[in-house]
Design a protein around this motif. Structure first.
Motif, PDB file in Angstrom:
ATOM      1  N   GLY A 190       0.413  -1.290  -0.028  1.00 36.27           N
ATOM      2  CA  GLY A 190       0.197   0.074  -0.078  1.00 36.27           C
ATOM      3  C   GLY A 190       0.863   1.167  -0.295  1.00 36.27           C
ATOM      4  N   ASN A 191       1.772   1.263  -0.135  1.00 34.85           N
ATOM      5  CA  ASN A 191       3.143   2.220   0.434  1.00 34.85           C
ATOM      6  C   ASN A 191       3.689   2.890  -1.447  1.00 34.85           C
ATOM      7  OD1 ASN A 191       2.492   2.703   3.330  1.00 34.85           O
ATOM      8  ND2 ASN A 191       4.322   1.035   3.158  1.00 34.85           N
ATOM      9  N   LEU A 192       3.181   2.400  -2.156  1.00 34.99           N
ATOM     10  CA  LEU A 192       3.612   2.736  -3.716  1.00 34.99           C
ATOM     11  C   LEU A 192       3.758   3.540  -4.205  1.00 34.99           C
ATOM     12  CD1 LEU A 192       5.066   0.821  -6.626  1.00 34.99           C
ATOM     13  CD2 LEU A 192       2.982   0.281  -6.943  1.00 34.99           C
ATOM     14  N   HIS A 193       4.805   4.181  -4.828  1.00 31.26           N
ATOM     15  CA  HIS A 193       4.518   5.327  -5.724  1.00 31.26           C
ATOM     16  C   HIS A 193       3.763   5.566  -6.989  1.00 31.26           C
ATOM     17  CE1 HIS A 193       7.720   6.951  -1.797  1.00 31.26           C
ATOM     18  NE2 HIS A 193       8.060   6.111  -2.524  1.00 31.26           N
ATOM     19  N   GLY A 194       3.535   7.022  -7.132  1.00 28.85           N
ATOM     20  CA  GLY A 194       3.304   6.975  -8.518  1.00 28.85           C
ATOM     21  C   GLY A 194       2.033   6.069  -8.700  1.00 28.85           C
TER      22      GLY A 194
END
Length: 334
Positions: free
Chosen positions: A117-121
């Protein structure tokens, strides 16, 4: 390690002016300035209309697309913005790569929703998704419906929704405007995952509902009328002032007024009891004022039904009062 591209050009045929062949090789470049320059060269080349560009799967293949996607989920915002611009042009020019691009973007969304859940973009990916949705053609296909219900819908259920909701809402509104038959299905599904104690998310979802209703047909509206107004009135009685205020403002918005006027006989019995109680019991003057505005609107639409519902509430109040008196008398006798 951040990845970008070096772009080299060579004449295919010296006798043919403007005939250029592109050779794109992934290469590690240390500075953002170099990466930015490489992206801009690539974009300018893809945008060129006055030269014959030999771009096919051999030059821009799955490896190249994967490298661009890596730049889309980097922590560097500037690099992500450049990668968005580049991917848009690649998707536009390289038709054969479109299915692969859509597949890989879906994989990234899936990873964000169910794995990390911390994926950038995510905002940037949704910007590209918006372009992709714009190019969808009827009739509706199963994979297109899956994108709405298995990607865009679950994206509403994350704790970081506020970071990308603007782009997500744009995608949803565009999607249901292109495929109206899915509007009610989406809204009913959204209500099922509606947050109960997350004020910010509730307000964002009410904003999105308003935008969706602005383009909703009467046929689709009827399919979701009951669960929709049950949810709206649940928000209206929320102990949180901001949620209650947003729900009441929604009832008076242009996007929903037309539907309410056409379907008031079904809507008024759902919302009137709660609104009537709020108008008499709520401690916040601003909320009472908004409720009175909505009630006045219903009165103007159908006075007879309004008075009938009001009489029912008055009768119920008398009955409840009598029951309370009987209970008090019984306790005194004991």
């Amino acid at each position: 390690m951040s990845v970008t591209f070096t772009v080299t050009f060579s004449l295919i045929d010296p006798q043919t002016p403007g005939s250029i062949k592109i050779n794109i090789l992934p290469k590690d470049i240390e500075t953002m300035a170099h990466r930015e320059l490489a992206f801009q060269i690539f974009i300018r080349f893809l945008m060129a209309n006055n030269i014959n560009i030999d771009i096919n799967k051999k030059e821009i293949d799955e490896k190249i697309v994967s490298k661009i996607l890596q730049s889309l989920v980097t922590s560097n915002k500037d690099e992500r913005e450049s990668a968005v611009a580049l991917m848009r042009h690649v998707y536009l020019k390289c038709i054969k790569m479109r299915p692969y691009i859509r597949q890989q973007i879906n994989i990234l969304f899936h990873r964000f929703i169910y794995v990390n859940g911390n994926l950038h973009g995510i905002s940037e990916l949704l910007e590209i998704a918006n372009d992709i949705i714009s190019g969808y053609n009827t009739p509706l296909k199963a994979d297109i419906e899956d994108f709405l219900l298995k990607i865009l819908l679950p994206l509403h259920n994350t704790d970081s929704l506020a970071q990308y909701h603007g782009q997500l809402s744009d995608c949803v509104v565009l999607f249901v405007s292109r495929y109206p038959v899915l509007t009610a299905t989406f809204v009913r599904s959204l209500i099922k995952i509606w947050p109960k104690t997350f004020t910010e998310k509730e307000i964002l979802l009410l904003d999105e509902i308003e935008d969706i209703l602005a383009t909703t047909s009467q046929e689709e509206f009827l399919k979701m009328l009951v669960p929709l107004f049950c949810q709206i009135i649940e928000c209206a009685v929320s102990p949180c002032y901001k949620v209650a205020e947003r729900a009441l403002l929604l009832c008076g918005s242009d996007g929903i007024m037309n539907h309410m006027e056409k379907n008031h006989k079904a809507i008024m019995p759902i919302v009137f009891p709660a609104l009537y109680r709020i108008s008499h019991r709520h401690c916040n003057a601003e909320i009472k004022k908004l409720v009175c505005t909505v009630l006045k609107m219903f009165l103007n639409i159908n006075k007879d039904l309004f008075m009938k519902l009001k009489k029912g509430m008055t009768t119920l109040k008398v009955i409840n009062s009598r029951k309370e008196n009987i209970v008090i008398l019984g306790n005194n006798e004991d």
